[in-house]
Every structure is written in structure tokens, then in C-alpha cells.
Design a protein around this motif. Structure first.
Motif, PDB file in Angstrom:
ATOM      1  N   PHE A 131       3.361 -10.916  34.389  1.00 42.21           N
ATOM      2  CA  PHE A 131       4.254 -10.220  35.325  1.00 42.21           C
ATOM      3  C   PHE A 131       4.662  -8.926  34.627  1.00 42.21           C
ATOM      4  CE2 PHE A 131       8.334  -9.703  37.652  1.00 42.21           C
ATOM      5  CZ  PHE A 131       7.875  -9.913  38.946  1.00 42.21           C
ATOM      6  N   ASN A 132       4.099  -7.825  35.103  1.00 40.08           N
ATOM      7  CA  ASN A 132       4.298  -6.541  34.422  1.00 40.08           C
ATOM      8  C   ASN A 132       5.408  -5.747  35.103  1.00 40.08           C
ATOM      9  OD1 ASN A 132       2.044  -7.405  33.102  1.00 40.08           O
ATOM     10  ND2 ASN A 132       0.794  -5.607  33.553  1.00 40.08           N
ATOM     11  N   SER A 139       9.717  -1.080  38.814  1.00 39.65           N
ATOM     12  CA  SER A 139       8.599  -1.587  39.617  1.00 39.65           C
ATOM     13  C   SER A 139       7.948  -2.752  38.883  1.00 39.65           C
ATOM     14  CB  SER A 139       7.576  -0.470  39.856  1.00 39.65           C
ATOM     15  OG  SER A 139       6.437  -0.995  40.498  1.00 39.65           O
ATOM     16  N   ALA A 140       7.501  -3.741  39.648  1.00 42.82           N
ATOM     17  CA  ALA A 140       6.884  -4.927  39.041  1.00 42.82           C
ATOM     18  C   ALA A 140       5.602  -5.297  39.772  1.00 42.82           C
ATOM     19  CB  ALA A 140       7.864  -6.106  39.083  1.00 42.82           C
ATOM     20  N   THR A 141       4.679  -5.838  39.023  1.00 41.40           N
ATOM     21  CA  THR A 141       3.436  -6.336  39.605  1.00 41.40           C
ATOM     22  C   THR A 141       3.038  -7.613  38.863  1.00 41.40           C
ATOM     23  OG1 THR A 141       1.165  -5.716  40.207  1.00 41.40           O
ATOM     24  CG2 THR A 141       1.924  -5.003  38.065  1.00 41.40           C
ATOM     25  N   SER A 142       2.134  -8.363  39.442  1.00 38.70           N
ATOM     26  CA  SER A 142       1.704  -9.605  38.805  1.00 38.70           C
ATOM     27  C   SER A 142       0.188  -9.686  38.833  1.00 38.70           C
ATOM     28  CB  SER A 142       2.301 -10.801  39.568  1.00 38.70           C
ATOM     29  OG  SER A 142       1.668 -11.991  39.156  1.00 38.70           O
ATOM     30  N   LEU A 143      -0.364 -10.265  37.787  1.00 37.68           N
ATOM     31  CA  LEU A 143      -1.815 -10.471  37.792  1.00 37.68           C
ATOM     32  C   LEU A 143      -2.179 -11.680  38.647  1.00 37.68           C
ATOM     33  CD1 LEU A 143      -2.803  -9.775  34.059  1.00 37.68           C
ATOM     34  CD2 LEU A 143      -2.594  -8.188  35.984  1.00 37.68           C
ATOM     35  N   ASN A 144      -1.172 -12.468  39.052  1.00 37.42           N
ATOM     36  CA  ASN A 144      -1.423 -13.714  39.783  1.00 37.42           C
ATOM     37  C   ASN A 144      -1.277 -13.610  41.297  1.00 37.42           C
ATOM     38  OD1 ASN A 144      -1.879 -15.119  37.399  1.00 37.42           O
ATOM     39  ND2 ASN A 144       0.313 -15.500  37.114  1.00 37.42           N
ATOM     40  N   HIS A 145      -0.437 -12.691  41.757  1.00 32.49           N
ATOM     41  CA  HIS A 145      -0.181 -12.596  43.200  1.00 32.49           C
ATOM     42  C   HIS A 145       0.338 -11.210  43.535  1.00 32.49           C
ATOM     43  CE1 HIS A 145       4.219 -12.914  42.568  1.00 32.49           C
ATOM     44  NE2 HIS A 145       3.856 -13.652  41.543  1.00 32.49           N
ATOM     45  N   ALA A 146       0.276 -10.838  44.805  1.00 24.41           N
ATOM     46  CA  ALA A 146       0.783  -9.524  45.222  1.00 24.41           C
ATOM     47  C   ALA A 146       2.309  -9.558  45.232  1.00 24.41           C
ATOM     48  CB  ALA A 146       0.250  -9.192  46.602  1.00 24.41           C
ATOM     49  N   VAL A 147       2.915  -8.539  44.670  1.00 20.65           N
ATOM     50  CA  VAL A 147       4.384  -8.455  44.632  1.00 20.65           C
ATOM     51  C   VAL A 147       4.810  -7.380  45.634  1.00 20.65           C
ATOM     52  CG1 VAL A 147       6.415  -8.104  43.191  1.00 20.65           C
ATOM     53  CG2 VAL A 147       4.363  -9.155  42.216  1.00 20.65           C
ATOM     54  N   GLU A 189       5.084  -3.980  43.720  1.00 20.22           N
ATOM     55  CA  GLU A 189       4.004  -3.015  43.466  1.00 20.22           C
ATOM     56  C   GLU A 189       3.803  -2.113  44.683  1.00 20.22           C
ATOM     57  OE1 GLU A 189       1.408  -6.335  42.741  1.00 20.22           O
ATOM     58  OE2 GLU A 189       0.085  -5.728  44.363  1.00 20.22           O
ATOM     59  N   ARG A 190       4.260  -2.583  45.836  1.00 19.46           N
ATOM     60  CA  ARG A 190       4.238  -1.794  47.064  1.00 19.46           C
ATOM     61  C   ARG A 190       5.259  -2.401  48.008  1.00 19.46           C
ATOM     62  NH1 ARG A 190       0.539  -5.253  50.109  1.00 19.46           N
ATOM     63  NH2 ARG A 190      -0.732  -6.330  48.588  1.00 19.46           N
ATOM     64  N   GLY A 191       5.393  -1.812  49.173  1.00 22.36           N
ATOM     65  CA  GLY A 191       6.364  -2.342  50.129  1.00 22.36           C
ATOM     66  C   GLY A 191       7.737  -1.720  49.957  1.00 22.36           C
ATOM     67  N   GLU A 192       8.740  -2.450  50.456  1.00 20.18           N
ATOM     68  CA  GLU A 192      10.103  -1.911  50.478  1.00 20.18           C
ATOM     69  C   GLU A 192      10.639  -1.590  49.089  1.00 20.18           C
ATOM     70  OE1 GLU A 192      12.523  -4.796  52.564  1.00 20.18           O
ATOM     71  OE2 GLU A 192      12.444  -3.593  54.391  1.00 20.18           O
TER      72      GLU A 192
END
Ligand code: THU
Length: 160
Positions: free
Chosen positions: A44-45, A97-105, A137-140
Motif C-alpha cells: 500500500f503505497n 495520495s495512496a495506491t495499492s498493488l492488490n486492488h484499485a484505491v 489513486e483516482r476518484g474523489e
């Protein structure tokens, strides 16, 4: 018995493109920082970028450790560096901002409780509200106009 009611306002922007231009720039710095996270355990980056009143931008990412509690969140990595490098500067805003290698955030990722406490320390110290923008990583994108809205009734130096 009496009671107090605490209200907090969080503003929601539909996407990063709807933010003011200078905030988009700061959020893009957080996104770049996110790519430098060292998060082999959670995958979770998180990236954080801090704008100071001297126009410097300090960014940071989460740094994990095989001894899990020894790791540090992106927000505290960045804010402690900002405090160490520019101890007299006022923090104007933070983008996360956060992103995950496992699922879309795709929903806004708020700072954890420990990071809220750390940010609160600086907001109290400078006596100027810190704006906090946070997203996945995107969205609101969510915005609080002050850390106080994310951590009402906080413990601070006045309680010591
Ligand atoms: N993390 C952050 O960097 N900031 C937060 O506010 C929440 C969590 C990191 C810590 C850990 O490396 C990973 O996300 C999963 O919790």
C-alpha cells in the motif's frame, strides 16, 4: 450533565482535475512521492506533499520495516522532515495520495490517527490551520480546511 456537539466539514471534489491548479500540482507531487514508497509488506503505497509558506515543497512516502511497527507513514515522514529542515516555516497544506498493488484505491484515503496527532502538533504550534487534501489513486478528493476537522477534541500541549 451538559453536552457539546462537534461539527466537522469535509469538502469533496469529483476528481483531481477539479482542484485549484496549485493544489493539482501539489497532489501530483504526492503521487510522484507515492511511487517512491518502500512498502513491500502492505503493498500500500502512500505519498504526501507539504507546501510551506516559504514556497518549499517537502514530500515523503511510507517506509516499512520487517519489524512492522518500526515503519513510518508518508505523512509523518514528510512532516518531520519539513519540521527538521525548516523549523520556522508555516505549513500551508498537505496533499496525500495512496495506491495499492492488490486492488484499485478509488476512495479518498484519510491520514491515520497517529498522523493526525502529528499534524495536530504543527497546527497548534503555528496557530494557522493546515489544509489537507487526500485521495486514493483516482476518484474523489477530500479536503479538510483544518486538521481540527479530522481530529476534534485533540490532546495537545494545553492538556499537559
Ligand atoms: N500509511 C500511510 O503512509 N499513511 C496513512 O495515513 C495510513 C497508512 C501506510 C503505513 C503502511 O506502510 C501502509 O500504509 C499500510 O498501513
Amino acid at each position: 450533565m451538559k453536552s457539546i456537539t462537534i461539527t466537522a466539514t469535509i469538502e469533496l471534489y469529483e476528481s483531481i482535475d477539479k482542484l485549484p491548479v496549485d493544489v493539482i500540482k501539489l497532489m501530483n507531487t504526492a503521487i510522484e512521492a507515492r511511487e517512491k514508497a518502500y512498502a513491500p509488506y502492505s503493498k500500500f503505497n502512500v505519498g504526501a506533499a507539504i507546501l510551506l509558506d516559504n514556497d518549499e515543497v517537502i514530500s515523503g512516502s511510507n517506509q516499512e520495516n520487517a519489524s512492522y511497527p518500526s515503519g513510518l507513514c508518508a505523512e509523518r515522514t514528510a512532516i518531520y522532515y519539513a519540521g527538521a529542515k525548516y523549523p520556522k516555516a508555516v505549513i500551508k497544506r498537505i496533499a496525500i495520495s495512496a495506491t495499492s498493488l492488490n486492488h484499485a484505491v478509488t476512495s479518498p484515503i484519510p491520514p491515520c490517527g497517529a498522523c493526525r496527532q502529528a499534524i495536530a502538533e504543527y497546527e497548534v504550534k503555528q496557530n494557522v490551520p493546515i489544509e489537507i487534501y487526500f485521495m486514493g489513486e483516482r476518484g474523489e478528493v477530500a479536503k479538510s480546511n483544518s486538521l481540527g476537522d479530522l481530529l476534534p477534541f485533540a490532546f495537545d500541549k494545553s492538556n499537559l
